[in-house]
Design an enzyme around this catalytic site. Structure first.
Site, short mmCIF file in Angstrom:
data_model
loop_
_atom_site.label_atom_id
_atom_site.label_comp_id
_atom_site.label_asym_id
_atom_site.label_seq_id
_atom_site.Cartn_x
_atom_site.Cartn_y
_atom_site.Cartn_z
N ASN A 18 20.97 -38.02 8.39
CA ASN A 18 21.04 -39.17 9.31
C ASN A 18 21.09 -40.46 8.49
O ASN A 18 21.06 -40.42 7.26
CB ASN A 18 19.86 -39.15 10.27
CG ASN A 18 18.54 -39.24 9.54
OD1 ASN A 18 18.27 -40.20 8.85
ND2 ASN A 18 17.71 -38.20 9.67
N ALA B 99 9.53 -41.55 8.24
CA ALA B 99 10.76 -40.79 7.93
C ALA B 99 11.55 -40.52 9.20
O ALA B 99 10.98 -40.37 10.28
CB ALA B 99 10.39 -39.48 7.25
N ASP C 70 15.71 -33.46 13.61
CA ASP C 70 15.03 -32.68 14.65
C ASP C 70 15.35 -31.19 14.54
O ASP C 70 14.53 -30.36 14.89
CB ASP C 70 15.44 -33.20 16.03
CG ASP C 70 14.85 -34.59 16.29
OD1 ASP C 70 13.68 -34.78 15.95
OD2 ASP C 70 15.57 -35.47 16.78
N ASP D 179 7.41 -30.84 13.96
CA ASP D 179 7.20 -32.29 14.07
C ASP D 179 6.05 -32.67 13.14
O ASP D 179 4.88 -32.32 13.40
CB ASP D 179 6.89 -32.66 15.53
CG ASP D 179 6.95 -34.16 15.72
OD1 ASP D 179 6.29 -34.88 14.95
OD2 ASP D 179 7.67 -34.61 16.62
N PHE E 118 6.48 -43.81 14.06
CA PHE E 118 7.55 -44.74 14.40
C PHE E 118 8.31 -44.17 15.58
O PHE E 118 8.36 -42.95 15.76
CB PHE E 118 8.51 -44.93 13.21
CG PHE E 118 8.09 -46.06 12.31
CD1 PHE E 118 6.97 -45.93 11.51
CD2 PHE E 118 8.80 -47.25 12.28
CE1 PHE E 118 6.55 -46.97 10.69
CE2 PHE E 118 8.40 -48.30 11.47
CZ PHE E 118 7.28 -48.16 10.67
N LYS F 23 6.09 -41.23 23.53
CA LYS F 23 6.09 -40.57 22.22
C LYS F 23 4.68 -40.58 21.62
O LYS F 23 4.21 -39.61 21.05
CB LYS F 23 7.05 -41.30 21.28
CG LYS F 23 8.03 -40.39 20.58
CD LYS F 23 9.14 -41.16 19.89
CE LYS F 23 10.49 -40.64 20.34
NZ LYS F 23 11.60 -41.31 19.67
N1 CTP Z 1 8.88 -37.20 13.31
C1 CTP Z 1 8.34 -36.23 12.50
N2 CTP Z 1 8.87 -34.98 12.46
C2 CTP Z 1 9.94 -34.68 13.22
C3 CTP Z 1 10.51 -35.66 14.07
C4 CTP Z 1 9.96 -36.92 14.09
O1 CTP Z 1 7.36 -36.51 11.80
N3 CTP Z 1 10.44 -33.47 13.15
C5 CTP Z 1 8.23 -38.50 13.39
C6 CTP Z 1 9.00 -39.66 12.79
O2 CTP Z 1 8.67 -39.83 11.43
C7 CTP Z 1 8.51 -40.82 13.64
C8 CTP Z 1 8.25 -40.19 14.98
O3 CTP Z 1 8.10 -38.80 14.75
O4 CTP Z 1 7.28 -41.32 13.16
C9 CTP Z 1 9.31 -40.39 16.01
O5 CTP Z 1 10.57 -40.10 15.52
P1 CTP Z 1 11.85 -40.31 16.42
O6 CTP Z 1 13.04 -39.91 15.64
O7 CTP Z 1 11.79 -41.67 17.03
O8 CTP Z 1 11.58 -39.32 17.61
P2 CTP Z 1 11.83 -37.80 17.80
O9 CTP Z 1 10.53 -37.10 17.77
O10 CTP Z 1 12.85 -37.30 16.83
O11 CTP Z 1 12.35 -37.78 19.29
P3 CTP Z 1 13.79 -38.11 19.88
O12 CTP Z 1 14.78 -37.75 18.82
O13 CTP Z 1 13.84 -37.27 21.08
O14 CTP Z 1 13.79 -39.58 20.19
#
Ligand code: CTP
Length: 408
Positions: free
Chosen positions: A214, A278, A282, A310, A329, A343
């Protein structure tokens, strides 16, 4: 007076904005600060040593090899006697010399010899500011903890319009007060605390040569790691692949995939603080090819994806090893606050920093960020500021929470 007894070393380099630095000296002195000036050769084309001396009430230093200057005040002492070094205006040339660690004039030497915080106020033509060389130099300096105010957008002395104008004197003053406030006695510190910070993207392999990734640059996460370290924390930065240099005073663990990032975070525990900045992928590919996938001529391969763990939710899970304060974040392209709020609840973290990453926001890869800080107590919106400034504010908030024992 706000800056009573504080000592500022002001480096004036060669830009038309140097005239604003004269006003800056006056206003710093009005606030009780003492100001000593270094004037570069380029700076002396725009303002005279006499103006600086008259306004500061101190001798002005110009020459690295001046017997008079060196006997009066050696360059090492000059750089260490100050509480803060302010470079205003900071030209593209001086930023480049700072980034390269050159010591080819008195200003660069003082900046290399100092152990004090440095604040730069860049001023240059908009193309020079936008040039990848200047951007890279600025990123290196910020990753080393150099503070920045501006540049602002508007009409430039050269007639062009864009980003490059030196910040207004009032903004530079505010940045100086902020920078000096940070070092004031009584300012909360993170000494004795361990922080784990995640940063950057993750790369999820498809086969030995391809991956899914990404747009995260890692700038915000790296800046947070640097800011926490500057407040005295021991920091472990778990970073996905980025082009950024390691922030100083931080232990960096490099990883590629989400699974590796989770393992590295777990290995780094126990910690008092976790900040997950980070952009973790996903999903990962279910069956990573052992060899390079070949086109063959048949149908394109269908990638089967499985959900990644996560990391933020893992670190937030209640239990004896949970960090006292977990900050996540939320990168959103719509319904920013509502999505961020849910979230925070689903992931179980204490605070969440919400930012808009929609196309056109410039957040991904850019240097600026507009964020909202959400906690169980509500939310607050911060004005647009550099990622370094967001990091510094967040670090101070974290230190404040531990100082009053408010960390959940
Ligand atoms: N995060 C994480 N591990 C993952 C996905 C996300 O630790 N596998 C953490 C990111 O570092 C951030 C937070 O979760 O602090 C939210 O990340 P974000 O990308 O905004 O959300 P997602 O959980 O990926 O949800 P979505 O893509 O549905 O918005």
């Amino acid at each position: 007076m706000a800056l009573s007894g504080r000592r500022v070393l002001l480096i004036v380099s060669g830009g038309i904005a140097a005239y604003k630095s004269l006003d800056l000296i006056r206003r710093l002195r009005d606030r009780g600060a003492s100001v000593r000036c270094i004037l570069t050769r380029g700076g002396a084309e725009f303002v005279t040593p006499l103006s600086l001396a008259a306004l500061s009430g101190e001798p002005v230093y110009q020459d690295l090899f001046s017997l008079k200057d060196e006997t009066e005040m050696g360059h090492i002492r000059l750089s260490r006697d100050a509480d803060l070094i302010v470079v205003a205006p900071a030209t593209a040339d001086l930023l480049a010399r700072m980034a390269a660690g050159l010591a080819d004039d008195l200003a660069a030497t003082a900046l290399l010899a100092t152990d004090k915080p440095v604040l730069v106020a860049p001023a240059m033509n908009t193309r020079m500011w936008d040039h990848p060389a200047t951007r890279a130099n600025m990123a290196v300096l910020e990753s080393r903890g150099v503070l920045r105010v501006g540049p602002a957008a508007g009409e430039l002395a050269c007639g062009e319009v864009g980003e490059g104008r030196m910040a207004e004197v009032a903004d530079i003053l505010a940045a100086i007060e902020d920078a000096l406030g940070r070092d004031s006695p009584g300012e909360p510190s993170l000494a004795g605390l361990h922080a784990v910070v995640t940063s950057g993207p993750t790369h999820e392999p498809i086969d030995p040569v391809r991956y899914i990734a990404n747009r995260s640059s890692g700038k915000q996460g790296h800046a947070i790691a640097a800011a926490l370290a500057r407040l005295g924390a021991r920091v472990t930065l778990v970073s996905g692949p980025t082009a950024l240099p390691d922030p100083s005073g931080v232990e960096v663990v490099r990883v590629e995939s989400a699974l590796e990032m989770l393992a590295a975070c777990r290995a780094a525990l126990p910690a008092h603080i976790a900040v997950c900045a980070a952009a973790v992928a996903d999903w990962r590919v279910a069956n990573v090819g052992a060899g390079k996938l070949k086109k063959g001529g048949g149908a394109p391969p269908a990638l089967e994806l499985v959900l990644n763990p996560d990391i933020l939710a893992h670190l937030s899970a209640p239990g004896p090893g949970r960090p006292a304060l977990v900050v996540g974040f939320a990168a959103e392209t719509g319904d920013l606050l509502a999505n961020a709020r849910s979230k925070r609840e689903t992931k179980g973290c204490d605070w969440i920093v919400a930012n808009n990453v929609s196309t056109g926001s410039g957040t991904f890869g850019g240097d600026a960020n507009t964020v909202h800080l959400l906690s169980a107590d509500g939310s607050e919106s911060w004005p647009p500021m550099s990622k370094a400034e967001v990091a510094r504010r967040l670090a101070r908030r974290i230190a404040g929470a531990f100082a009053v024992g408010a960390a959940p």
